[in-house]
Motif scaffolding. Structure first.
Motif, PDB file in Angstrom:
ATOM      1  N   THR A   1       0.959  -1.315  -0.301  1.00 20.59           N
ATOM      2  CA  THR A   1      -0.260  -0.116  -0.038  1.00 20.59           C
ATOM      3  C   THR A   1       0.897   1.721   0.028  1.00 20.59           C
ATOM      4  O   THR A   1       1.969   1.022   0.781  1.00 20.59           O
TER       5      THR A   1
ATOM      6  N   THR B   1      -3.651   6.718   0.430  1.00 22.67           N
ATOM      7  CA  THR B   1      -4.261   5.320   1.559  1.00 22.67           C
ATOM      8  C   THR B   1      -4.229   5.420   2.269  1.00 22.67           C
ATOM      9  O   THR B   1      -2.937   5.037   2.842  1.00 22.67           O
TER      10      THR B   1
ATOM     11  N   GLU C   1      -8.568   1.506   3.023  1.00 20.92           N
ATOM     12  CA  GLU C   1      -9.631   1.725   2.076  1.00 20.92           C
ATOM     13  C   GLU C   1      -8.859   1.107   0.990  1.00 20.92           C
ATOM     14  O   GLU C   1      -9.891   0.706  -0.234  1.00 20.92           O
ATOM     15  N   LEU C   2      -7.447   0.862   0.753  1.00 26.09           N
ATOM     16  CA  LEU C   2      -6.849   0.273  -0.569  1.00 26.09           C
ATOM     17  C   LEU C   2      -7.470  -1.493  -1.086  1.00 26.09           C
ATOM     18  O   LEU C   2      -8.492  -2.032  -1.346  1.00 26.09           O
TER      19      LEU C   2
ATOM     20  N   LYS D   1     -10.434  -2.338   0.385  1.00 28.21           N
ATOM     21  CA  LYS D   1     -12.208  -2.138  -0.213  1.00 28.21           C
ATOM     22  C   LYS D   1     -11.987  -1.610  -1.240  1.00 28.21           C
ATOM     23  O   LYS D   1     -12.767  -2.102  -2.220  1.00 28.21           O
ATOM     24  N   GLU D   2     -11.291  -0.718  -1.517  1.00 28.36           N
ATOM     25  CA  GLU D   2     -11.612  -0.205  -3.834  1.00 28.36           C
ATOM     26  C   GLU D   2     -11.184  -2.080  -4.467  1.00 28.36           C
ATOM     27  O   GLU D   2     -11.525  -1.568  -5.650  1.00 28.36           O
TER      28      GLU D   2
ATOM     29  N   GLU E   1     -14.291  -4.187  -4.497  1.00 28.84           N
ATOM     30  CA  GLU E   1     -15.085  -3.122  -5.084  1.00 28.84           C
ATOM     31  C   GLU E   1     -15.259  -3.586  -6.731  1.00 28.84           C
ATOM     32  O   GLU E   1     -16.140  -3.784  -7.599  1.00 28.84           O
ATOM     33  N   ALA E   2     -13.203  -3.506  -7.304  1.00 29.36           N
ATOM     34  CA  ALA E   2     -13.002  -3.161  -8.712  1.00 29.36           C
ATOM     35  C   ALA E   2     -13.060  -5.481  -8.976  1.00 29.36           C
ATOM     36  O   ALA E   2     -12.821  -5.395  -9.982  1.00 29.36           O
TER      37      ALA E   2
ATOM     38  N   ALA F   1      -6.881   1.815  -9.256  1.00 32.74           N
ATOM     39  CA  ALA F   1      -5.535   2.407  -8.076  1.00 32.74           C
ATOM     40  C   ALA F   1      -4.434   1.588  -8.613  1.00 32.74           C
ATOM     41  O   ALA F   1      -3.787   2.284  -7.562  1.00 32.74           O
TER      42      ALA F   1
ATOM     43  N   LYS G   1      -1.858   4.424  -5.799  1.00 33.68           N
ATOM     44  CA  LYS G   1      -2.061   3.809  -4.483  1.00 33.68           C
ATOM     45  C   LYS G   1      -1.640   3.107  -4.003  1.00 33.68           C
ATOM     46  O   LYS G   1      -1.969   2.331  -3.240  1.00 33.68           O
TER      47      LYS G   1
END
Length: 451
Positions: free
Chosen positions: A187, A192, A196-197, A199-200, A203-204, A231, A236
């Motif tokens: 990370t 970030t 948060e990473l 989760k992102e 979601e992708a 990301a 990120k």
């Protein structure tokens, strides 16, 4: 109807390119994947698995094929040899119908102008299909040969690792290199948080699992093309094995430090160090060639670190302007790469026993120059991505005997699941098959304070 690319044909071309032109497999595979980036994910995955699998199991495949072919593999024409290896790998290691593996190999032989040899290809592969439950096994009484054939490593390398780590550990090490390896990432804490990473990425549609050693490390899978992930494009995260991340964590870099990374490409440690500086201080990132510094610059542009300067510089050439000025020296030096064979599976074929000694000597030449950059009270991280003790532990002795730097404990910087591994030695050797990362060596030296 949209025309579908024949990924077996692409794999054949790649394998011939690797063998004939001595091209690195990850480069040859990467070029083809880039050219076919809009093909279906499953087709790209099939191609990658086939190319990587044939490359990493080449010695074993030839051993098996030689048992069923009247013509030894080394005497076959390059295209026929690659076709037989591809067919054998699909039959023995992939979830592919045996009939398809045989017929597609025959078809490719005919399309490439080897119709007169298509019967030979068909005969060998169909014999393998019939006999695959009763395959020949190398002689277990000959440890070196058995390990060499079973895990597809040259005999000199089998002998070296058995001598240095014992047969049981050698088998674990080489077996781990044949296992599927997820991509490890770090990370970018400047942009970030790990939460948060994670989760992102999920979601992708990316599968994310926490690393085993560091809170900001993850492994990711179920992705098609890294460049399609927002990301990643936004800097990120960086692709970096946890072993490499540990080297920077152990360095204990503080805000305001001046960090020098002397052999930096592609820049994993450089940007990890910059991240730990939190916008203060500076990282000077150097490597030998324009190609390598361009790789660092590309990652710098994506990661957006303002406190990183990239320079092309030969580490063997002393830079008087840097003498006694560096707080943290990152000396991850050129090595045989025997710890990363799971990710770069043709290292074992390209490296020679003679080169091991040459690389150990090169490390000493570089160390004889770069240690002088460390300021009194400053520190040097000496690390490599190899398992060979001649490039690691033996060079520790050389540093202590030939420089004023002294080895210091890294125990306090290790994660809980790696503690009590350094003993009285003061350095850490990470071992594939025992540790969930690349084979990596990390040591830490300090220059005494000025009197």
């Amino acid at each position: 109807m949209e025309k579908r690319t024949d990924m077996r044909a692409e794999a054949l071309d790649t394998l011939i390119d690797i063998e004939r032109n001595k091209k690195l497999s990850h480069i040859a595979i990467g070029e083809t994947l880039m050219r076919n980036q809009f093909e279906k994910k499953a087709d790209r995955a099939f191609y990658t698995r086939l190319c990587e699998g044939v490359t990493e199991r080449k010695i074993y495949l030839d051993y098996i094929l030689d048992h069923y072919s009247k013509t030894p593999m080394k005497k076959c024409k390059p295209l026929i040899r690659s076709l037989l290896r591809m067919g054998a790998y699909q039959i023995l290691f992939m979830d592919v119908r045996d009939a398809a593996a045989c017929s597609e190999a025959v078809s490719l032989a005919k399309k490439r102008g080897f119709g007169r040899l298509s019967g030979f290809v068909n005969g060998v592969l169909r014999t393998l299909v019939r006999e695959k439950e009763n395959l020949p096994v190398p002689d277990k009484k000959d440890d070196v040969k058995y390990v060499s054939i079973t895990y597809s490593v040259p005999e000199w390398l089998s002998k070296l690792i058995i001598e240095q780590y014992g047969k049981e550990s050698a088998e674990k090490i080489f077996a781990s290199f044949l296992e599927a390896r997820p991509l490890t990432i770090r990370t970018n804490l400047s942009k970030t948080t790990p939460e948060e990473l994670e989760k992102e990425l999920e979601e992708a549609g990316v599968k994310v699992e926490k690393g085993n050693y560091l809170p900001y490390a993850f492994t990711i899978s179920n992705l098609n093309y890294l460049g399609k992930i927002a990301a990643f494009r936004q800097g990120k995260f960086a692709v970096q094995d946890e072993s490499s991340q540990l080297a920077v964590a152990i360095a204990d870099i503080n805000e305001g430090d001046f960090v020098l990374d002397v052999c930096a490409a592609p820049g994993g440690k450089t940007f990890h160090a910059a991240d730990r500086l939190k916008g203060a201080g500076k990282v000077l990132s150097r490597d030998l060639t324009e190609y390598k510094t361009e790789l660092i610059e590309e990652n710098k542009d994506r990661m957006h670190y303002e406190n990183v300067e990239v320079q092309q510089w030969d580490a063997l050439e002393e830079d008087e302007s840097l003498l006694e000025s560096v707080d943290v020296l990152l000396a991850d030096l050129p090595c045989s790469g025997l710890g990363i064979m799971g990710r770069k599976n043709d290292i074992k074929y390209q490296m020679t026993e003679e080169q091991l000694g040459e690389l150990a000597a090169l490390q000493r030449q570089i160390l004889s120059v770069v240690w002088k950059y460390v300021k009194p009270g400053g520190q040097m991280i000496f690390s490599t991505c190899t398992l060979n003790k001649g490039e690691n532990a033996e060079n520790i002795k050389w540093i202590e005997e030939n420089t004023p730097l002294h080895l210091v404990s890294i125990e306090e910087y290790l994660p809980q699941n790696l503690k009590n591994r350094t003993g009285s030695q003061g350095y850490l050797q990470l071992i594939p098959g025992e540790d969930t990362c690349d084979g990596f060596f990390i040591s830490k030296f300090k220059r005494p304070e000025a009197k």
